[in-house]
Design a protein around this motif. Structure first.
Motif, PDB file in Angstrom:
ATOM      1  N   PRO A 167       2.932  -1.418  -7.772  1.00  0.00           N
ATOM      2  CA  PRO A 167       3.357   0.413  -7.376  1.00  0.00           C
ATOM      3  C   PRO A 167       3.959   1.179  -7.045  1.00  0.00           C
ATOM      4  O   PRO A 167       4.325   1.916  -6.646  1.00  0.00           O
ATOM      5  CB  PRO A 167       2.324   0.551  -6.273  1.00  0.00           C
ATOM      6  CG  PRO A 167       1.769  -0.643  -5.368  1.00  0.00           C
ATOM      7  CD  PRO A 167       1.726  -1.893  -6.241  1.00  0.00           C
ATOM      8  N   ASP A 204       0.712  -1.124  -0.262  1.00  0.00           N
ATOM      9  CA  ASP A 204       0.062   0.039   0.016  1.00  0.00           C
ATOM     10  C   ASP A 204       0.809   1.127   0.266  1.00  0.00           C
ATOM     11  O   ASP A 204       0.728   1.961   0.869  1.00  0.00           O
ATOM     12  CB  ASP A 204      -1.153  -0.109   1.431  1.00  0.00           C
ATOM     13  CG  ASP A 204      -1.863   1.086   1.014  1.00  0.00           C
ATOM     14  OD1 ASP A 204      -2.214   1.969   0.306  1.00  0.00           O
ATOM     15  OD2 ASP A 204      -2.823   0.763   2.263  1.00  0.00           O
ATOM     16  N   SER A 209       0.168   3.666  -1.274  1.00  0.00           N
ATOM     17  CA  SER A 209       0.044   5.456  -1.223  1.00  0.00           C
ATOM     18  C   SER A 209      -1.100   6.046   0.171  1.00  0.00           C
ATOM     19  O   SER A 209      -1.111   6.722   0.025  1.00  0.00           O
ATOM     20  CB  SER A 209      -2.302   4.531  -1.604  1.00  0.00           C
ATOM     21  OG  SER A 209      -2.741   4.446  -1.160  1.00  0.00           O
ATOM     22  N   LEU A 242       0.222   3.221  -8.684  1.00  0.00           N
ATOM     23  CA  LEU A 242       0.202   3.809  -7.640  1.00  0.00           C
ATOM     24  C   LEU A 242      -1.313   5.049  -8.281  1.00  0.00           C
ATOM     25  O   LEU A 242      -1.985   4.758  -7.127  1.00  0.00           O
ATOM     26  CB  LEU A 242       1.093   4.854  -7.287  1.00  0.00           C
ATOM     27  CG  LEU A 242       0.816   5.862  -6.359  1.00  0.00           C
ATOM     28  CD1 LEU A 242       0.344   5.163  -5.114  1.00  0.00           C
ATOM     29  CD2 LEU A 242       2.064   6.754  -6.360  1.00  0.00           C
ATOM     30  N   ASP A 299       5.483  12.313  -3.916  1.00  0.00           N
ATOM     31  CA  ASP A 299       4.566  11.924  -5.615  1.00  0.00           C
ATOM     32  C   ASP A 299       5.122  13.235  -6.874  1.00  0.00           C
ATOM     33  O   ASP A 299       4.668  12.396  -8.410  1.00  0.00           O
ATOM     34  CB  ASP A 299       3.046  12.349  -5.124  1.00  0.00           C
ATOM     35  CG  ASP A 299       2.290  11.824  -6.036  1.00  0.00           C
ATOM     36  OD1 ASP A 299       2.121  10.825  -6.609  1.00  0.00           O
ATOM     37  OD2 ASP A 299       1.457  12.913  -6.056  1.00  0.00           O
ATOM     38  N   TYR A 350       4.010   4.115 -11.412  1.00  0.00           N
ATOM     39  CA  TYR A 350       2.904   5.096 -11.088  1.00  0.00           C
ATOM     40  C   TYR A 350       1.552   4.696 -11.695  1.00  0.00           C
ATOM     41  O   TYR A 350       1.096   5.290 -10.364  1.00  0.00           O
ATOM     42  CB  TYR A 350       3.049   6.427 -11.586  1.00  0.00           C
ATOM     43  CG  TYR A 350       2.938   7.722 -11.107  1.00  0.00           C
ATOM     44  CD1 TYR A 350       3.383   8.061 -10.185  1.00  0.00           C
ATOM     45  CD2 TYR A 350       1.880   8.500 -11.246  1.00  0.00           C
ATOM     46  CE1 TYR A 350       2.947   9.105  -8.942  1.00  0.00           C
ATOM     47  CE2 TYR A 350       1.513   9.234 -10.615  1.00  0.00           C
ATOM     48  CZ  TYR A 350       2.106  10.002  -9.935  1.00  0.00           C
ATOM     49  OH  TYR A 350       1.447  10.865  -8.776  1.00  0.00           O
ATOM     50  N   THR A 406       1.113  10.886  -0.613  1.00  0.00           N
ATOM     51  CA  THR A 406       0.079  11.408  -1.167  1.00  0.00           C
ATOM     52  C   THR A 406       0.089  12.021  -1.855  1.00  0.00           C
ATOM     53  O   THR A 406       1.032  12.414  -2.490  1.00  0.00           O
ATOM     54  CB  THR A 406      -0.317  11.912   0.400  1.00  0.00           C
ATOM     55  OG1 THR A 406       0.885  13.361   0.722  1.00  0.00           O
ATOM     56  CG2 THR A 406       0.033  11.050   1.883  1.00  0.00           C
ATOM     57  N   THR A 407      -1.201  12.244  -2.316  1.00  0.00           N
ATOM     58  CA  THR A 407      -1.365  13.333  -4.105  1.00  0.00           C
ATOM     59  C   THR A 407      -0.527  14.063  -3.025  1.00  0.00           C
ATOM     60  O   THR A 407      -1.275  15.330  -2.731  1.00  0.00           O
ATOM     61  CB  THR A 407      -2.705  13.114  -4.024  1.00  0.00           C
ATOM     62  OG1 THR A 407      -3.405  11.852  -4.183  1.00  0.00           O
ATOM     63  CG2 THR A 407      -2.977  14.138  -5.426  1.00  0.00           C
ATOM     64  N   TYR A 445     -11.845  10.698  -7.241  1.00  0.00           N
ATOM     65  CA  TYR A 445     -10.503  11.175  -6.563  1.00  0.00           C
ATOM     66  C   TYR A 445      -9.957  11.953  -7.685  1.00  0.00           C
ATOM     67  O   TYR A 445     -10.483  11.851  -9.233  1.00  0.00           O
ATOM     68  CB  TYR A 445      -9.625   9.720  -7.034  1.00  0.00           C
ATOM     69  CG  TYR A 445      -7.587  10.177  -7.241  1.00  0.00           C
ATOM     70  CD1 TYR A 445      -7.134  10.578  -5.690  1.00  0.00           C
ATOM     71  CD2 TYR A 445      -7.379   9.944  -8.132  1.00  0.00           C
ATOM     72  CE1 TYR A 445      -5.972  10.576  -5.542  1.00  0.00           C
ATOM     73  CE2 TYR A 445      -5.756  10.388  -8.157  1.00  0.00           C
ATOM     74  CZ  TYR A 445      -5.534  10.821  -7.315  1.00  0.00           C
ATOM     75  OH  TYR A 445      -4.073  11.382  -7.703  1.00  0.00           O
ATOM     76  N   HIS A 466      -4.158   2.260  -7.487  1.00  0.00           N
ATOM     77  CA  HIS A 466      -4.569   1.906  -6.100  1.00  0.00           C
ATOM     78  C   HIS A 466      -5.847   3.442  -4.872  1.00  0.00           C
ATOM     79  O   HIS A 466      -6.432   3.765  -4.685  1.00  0.00           O
ATOM     80  CB  HIS A 466      -3.191   1.903  -5.144  1.00  0.00           C
ATOM     81  CG  HIS A 466      -2.730   1.097  -5.654  1.00  0.00           C
ATOM     82  ND1 HIS A 466      -2.094   0.237  -4.332  1.00  0.00           N
ATOM     83  CD2 HIS A 466      -2.488  -0.159  -6.148  1.00  0.00           C
ATOM     84  CE1 HIS A 466      -2.106  -1.427  -4.489  1.00  0.00           C
ATOM     85  NE2 HIS A 466      -2.212  -1.371  -5.471  1.00  0.00           N
ATOM     86  N   ARG A 467      -4.990   4.858  -5.664  1.00  0.00           N
ATOM     87  CA  ARG A 467      -5.719   6.093  -4.313  1.00  0.00           C
ATOM     88  C   ARG A 467      -7.138   5.856  -5.935  1.00  0.00           C
ATOM     89  O   ARG A 467      -8.193   5.599  -4.511  1.00  0.00           O
ATOM     90  CB  ARG A 467      -5.021   7.351  -5.629  1.00  0.00           C
ATOM     91  CG  ARG A 467      -2.956   7.595  -4.938  1.00  0.00           C
ATOM     92  CD  ARG A 467      -3.076   8.896  -5.247  1.00  0.00           C
ATOM     93  NE  ARG A 467      -1.544   9.101  -5.006  1.00  0.00           N
ATOM     94  CZ  ARG A 467      -0.977   9.438  -5.037  1.00  0.00           C
ATOM     95  NH1 ARG A 467      -1.241  10.263  -6.644  1.00  0.00           N
ATOM     96  NH2 ARG A 467       0.617   9.516  -4.641  1.00  0.00           N
TER      97      ARG A 467
END
Length: 974
Positions: free
Chosen positions: A493, A224, A226, A500, A236, A497, A230-231, A515, A503-504
């Protein structure tokens, strides 16, 4: 013409270049003079001025719109007191001048990074300054340092990224367990390669009841990432910039800082880790009955390798199985679900071409110790099928949710590739083919039907090459090769990218939110190239476009992210291949001159690529090394075929080669084809050739002549243009003689022309009927004479001719015939022959019986097609001594003349060995000579009188010969 377009300059190592147009039309050729003022990768505006001799549009540079601010890598040199840098990428085409004050700490021979300070001009080279010194060319890892800068691979994390990674905890905190399923008691295990350092997937399987039948419950747990990345965070941003990890031999350029990739996110054994789980119920037939996603905490119970698992599955009572007794049943369950998934794969018809991947084993200094194949065993396939199942569930989950995300799309083969494949299968005699709207099952059926053929490897290679490249896009139109209606990447992930982002999106859907992508950097050059490639895609008529489920602005943002990730994936692959090519070239430099067996892996217009059996290294056998034949590229069969010999070189042909040249800067290896009777069922008659059934390069050497020499089309490809000799545009089907032999041939031609003029001037009646040899056109006689120039040593013939003249003169002095007798007139019903022609025929027979025995075949009948052999006798014929005594002879005197010629030949042979006097005394005593001497003497006397009379009337016959430059008159006179 005079059209102005925008495009990007693509240089070529030979000095010229091309402009890749922004509108996707045909590239524009730039001459070497036009390339003086521009550099590789410049954005320019050009005007199409004309078309070159190949029909390509040729342009003139009007303006340099943009010059990328990218450093140039090269070697620091000093020539005649001038400092310069020779770019490592030969597409730049020009050395960069370095002022004495801008050299920094660089030493001659070192690899440096240069930043331009002055652009190139038509009459001036570019100028720059050294900004970084990488080291010596042979330093360990230098090839990687060059590649990451050459291809613009980001390899240094930002300070903000490193600071944020440093602030992360060393292990999973208790607070992180909130909202997650506890799977620490489930015996999840990882199965990876021996050299793997980041473990991003773990698996577990157990029997389960699916509906009313038996099935399996498969858990695929993925790290995990993500949760920690974080975004919009600093990590990132750097991860998006890289888009993927880049794998080199002995080194990895990771997408994430090492603390995450090898530590906190990696599913290392015997530690707790956060994960996203895809929990699936699978039937005994491999169909996914149900699935669910949820975040969890896991504890890896074992770290397996592919080799270890394959050994356990192959022998459950062996030594490896005994070591892993506690996990034995779990592995057998995984193998059971693998067998079920294989059944579903066969039903879908997913393609499964067996290919050989290689692994480079290096020593501590970074040099190649050996190159070994990567064997794909059942453990590899087991993990692959489990990951495919999780990816399919992820794509279906995103599609059902209505969220935007990135899908992995693999299109059908293009119309052009389909046509090439159909023609190839037809040419190879394969009864099956693909339809107008091909399916994956058709490809798999062709592969299965041809697997037992001797040329199966060749056919499977063509099937694989007809496939398109996959890419990322928010519009999921399916995966053709795997036969999935929707497919995405969910399982890696740590190193990709797009995974990833998936996942988000899944976590946002689980949490009931939407999202949204962050503000990403603007697309660059790679993204623009990728967009142009995708814009040229043709959608099948029956394929309906998917509905865009969100605002156009959001869709465009996801589309830009897909272009960015796809382009950087290509960039990583190119950098990896460049490093591998560098290492293989350094490795093969130690094997220069050695011989190896190999198989033809690719065929082009300019030669064949051969992969060595022992080393798995690919090199080029240029078309000039294939022998002295004219080779044409058969696109349908994908082979080169000799027009004269019929020798064929196609994919899968076995050959034997010698390493002839290694170009480290160009990353190229050249082979020379060796003749091998066992591997060559059809041998070429010339040069270094061997036959087989079936990335240009200016290879050194000419294997058997210049007829097979191709011409470079400007992109490393070479093609056969025009004639066999590669020097003009005519289709010269016959070989040219060497220069010295052509000169001798012209000398003989002038002598023949002089003799022909003398015969015409001496004629006193209408022109007699021409012999069959003379009835041929001048083109036929010229072509018939070409093999003579190749197979006869003209210098030796001329010397032999002079010796025979002296020998016949001596013989004529020794054998004194009696007084001449009257000669009867020619028969009126037959055409008259001039004295010179008759004399020439007699002389040819005398010379043939006397000296050159191998040329007896020249005595063929006049209607024979062996024109070249007739001319041999004519070239050996003496001129002055016999022509002066020649005259027309009745048909009845033919046999005595032949006997006299034999006698004269024997006497001449004895005279040449110093027995002239003795032969003169004994010759009259022999019956054949005595019986024939009188008729010959009479005929000779009469011929002398006739020739004297003819010479008085035909004075121009003794005129001074014309210069050699005017021998072309012979063509019209013939």
């Amino acid at each position: 013409m005079n059209e102005e377009v925008l495009g990007t300059v693509q240089g070529h190592r030979d000095g010229h270049g091309f402009v890749v147009r922004d509108d996707g039309e045909r590239d524009i050729y730039l001459s070497s003079s036009e390339m003086r003022a521009v550099l590789h990768k410049d954005k320019v505006q050009v005007r199409i001025a004309r078309q070159d001799h190949r029909g390509r549009p040729e342009g003139r540079v009007l303006e340099i719109v943009e010059r990328p601010d990218q450093p140039i890598i090269g070697r620091f040199l000093q020539e005649s007191g001038v400092w310069l840098v020779a770019p490592e990428d030969k597409r730049y085409g020009q050395d960069i001048l370095i002022p004495a004050k801008a050299t920094g700490s660089a030493k001659v021979g070192q690899i440096v990074v240069v930043k331009l300070t002055e652009p190139p001009a038509l009459f001036g080279q570019p100028v720059g300054r050294i900004v970084e010194v990488l080291g010596e060319v042979d330093d360990p890892g230098m090839e990687i340092e060059i590649a990451v800068r050459k291809y613009g691979v980001p390899h240094i994390f930002s300070e903000a990224c490193l600071e944020q990674a440093k602030a992360l905890p060393e292990k999973v905190l208790p607070a992180d367990h909130a909202g997650r399923i506890d799977l620490t008691d489930i015996p999840l295990v990882t199965i990876d390669g021996e050299d793997a350092r980041d473990f991003d997937d773990a698996v577990y399987c157990e029997p389960a009841k699916v509906g009313n039948s038996k099935g399996w419950r498969l858990l695929v747990a993925i790290a995990d990432v993500s949760h920690y990345v974080t975004t919009g965070s600093a990590i990132d941003i750097d991860a998006y910039d890289r888009a993927t990890s880049v794998y080199f031999p002995r080194r990895v350029i990771p997408m994430l800082p090492e603390k995450l990739s090898n530590g906190l996110c990696s599913l290392n054994p015997d530690v707790d880790r956060l994960c996203m789980v895809c929990d699936m119920l699978i039937t005994s037939q491999g169909e996914i009955h149900a699935y669910q996603f949820y975040p969890a905490v896991m504890h890896s119970h074992a770290r397996f390798t592919y080799t270890e698992v394959a050994a356990i599955l192959a022998n459950t009572r062996g030594q490896e199985a005994a070591k892993r007794k506690d996990r034995m049943q779990d592995l057998l369950n995984l193998y059971g679900v693998f067998q079920s998934l294989l059944k579903a794969r066969e039903v879908r018809g997913a393609v499964d071409f067996e290919t050989t991947e290689t692994q480079i084993v290096c020593d501590d200094n970074g040099r190649i110790e050996k190159i070994v194949p990567r064997t794909r065993n059942d453990a590899h396939k087991l993990i692959e099928e489990a990951m495919l199942a999780a990816n399919v569930c992820s794509a279906d989950f995103i599609d059902q949710s209505g969220q935007l995300g990135l899908f992995r799309v693999h299109d059908k083969p293009s119309m052009e590739k389909q046509e090439i494949l159909r023609n190839y299968l037809k040419a190879m005699g394969v009864s099956m083919s693909i339809s107008e709207n091909p399916t994956t099952k058709e490809f798999q059926q062709i592969a299965a039907a041809t697997k037992d053929r001797p040329d199966s490897q060749q056919i499977h290679t063509m099937l694989l090459r007809s496939m398109m490249q996959a890419f990322y896009t928010p519009e999921g139109s399916g995966h053709f090769g795997l036969a999935f209606e929707a497919y995405t990447h969910f399982t890696s992930p740590i190193r990709r990218y797009p995974d990833l982002l998936v996942h988000r999106v899944i976590k946002a859907e689980l949490n009931g939110t939407h999202y949204k992508l962050p503000n990403l950097p603007a697309p660059g050059e790679a993204e623009a190239k990728m967009a142009k490639r995708l814009a040229s895609r043709v959608v099948a008529p029956d394929q309906k476009p998917r509905k865009k489920r969100s605002a156009a602005k959001d869709f465009q943002a996801w589309e830009a992210a897909g272009l960015h990730c796809s382009a950087n994936e290509r960039r990583a692959d190119e950098a990896s291949r460049d490093v591998e090519a560098w290492l293989k070239c350094k490795y093969m430099r130690e094997h220069l001159g050695e011989e190896f067996s190999g198989v033809v892996s690719s065929v082009t217009t300019f030669g064949i690529f051969v992969t060595l059996d022992a080393m798995y290294v690919e090199g080029l056998v240029h078309i000039t090394e294939l022998g002295g034949d004219y080779f044409r590229f058969d696109e349908a069969r994908q082979e080169l075929r000799g027009e004269r010999t019929g020798v064929r070189y196609g994919i899968g042909a076995r050959v034997r080669v010698q390493v002839s040249r290694v170009d480290l800067d160009g990353r190229r290896i050249d082979f020379r084809l060796l003749r091998d009777g066992e591997d060559a069922p059809v041998s070429s008659t010339r040069g270094n050739s061997a036959s087989g059934v079936g990335k240009s390069n200016g290879s050194a050497g000419h294997g058997g002549g210049a007829r097979t020499q191709g011409k470079d089309d400007g992109r490393g490809r070479r093609e056969n243009r025009g004639g066999r000799d590669g020097r003009d545009g005519r289709d010269n089907r016959e070989p040219r003689a060497p220069r010295d032999e052509r000169g001798s041939g012209d000398k003989w031609s002038r002598r023949d022309a002089k003799s022909n003029r003398a015969q015409r001037n001496a004629a006193q009646s209408p022109a007699p009927a021409r012999a069959p040899e003379q009835n041929k056109s001048w083109k036929d006689r010229k072509e018939a004479q070409k093999p003579l120039h190749e197979s006869v040593n003209l210098a030796a013939l001329e010397a032999e001719y002079d010796r025979e003249r002296r020998a016949i003169k001596s013989a004529s002095v020794v054998v004194q015939p009696p007084a001449p007798a009257a000669v009867p007139a020619p028969v009126a019903s037959k055409p008259r022959k001039t004295a010179a022609k008759a004399a020439k025929k007699v002389a040819a027979k005398v010379a043939d019986e006397t000296v050159v025995k191998p040329v007896d075949k020249a005595e063929a009948k006049p209607t024979s097609k062996s024109a070249p052999k007739k001319k041999v006798a004519a070239l050996l014929a003496p001129s002055a001594p016999v022509e002066s005594a020649a005259s027309a002879e009745p048909a009845k005197a033919a046999k005595p003349v032949k006997a006299a010629a034999k006698a004269t030949a024997k006497t001449a042979a004895k005279t040449s060995t110093g027995e002239t006097k003795k032969a003169a005394e004994k010759a009259p005593a022999k019956t054949p000579v005595k019986a024939v001497a009188k008729p010959v003497a009479k005929a000779a006397s009469a011929k002398a009188a006739s020739a004297k009379s003819a010479a008085v009337k035909a004075a121009p016959a003794k005129a001074k010969p014309k210069p050699a430059a005017k021998t072309s008159k012979r063509k019209t006179e013939s």
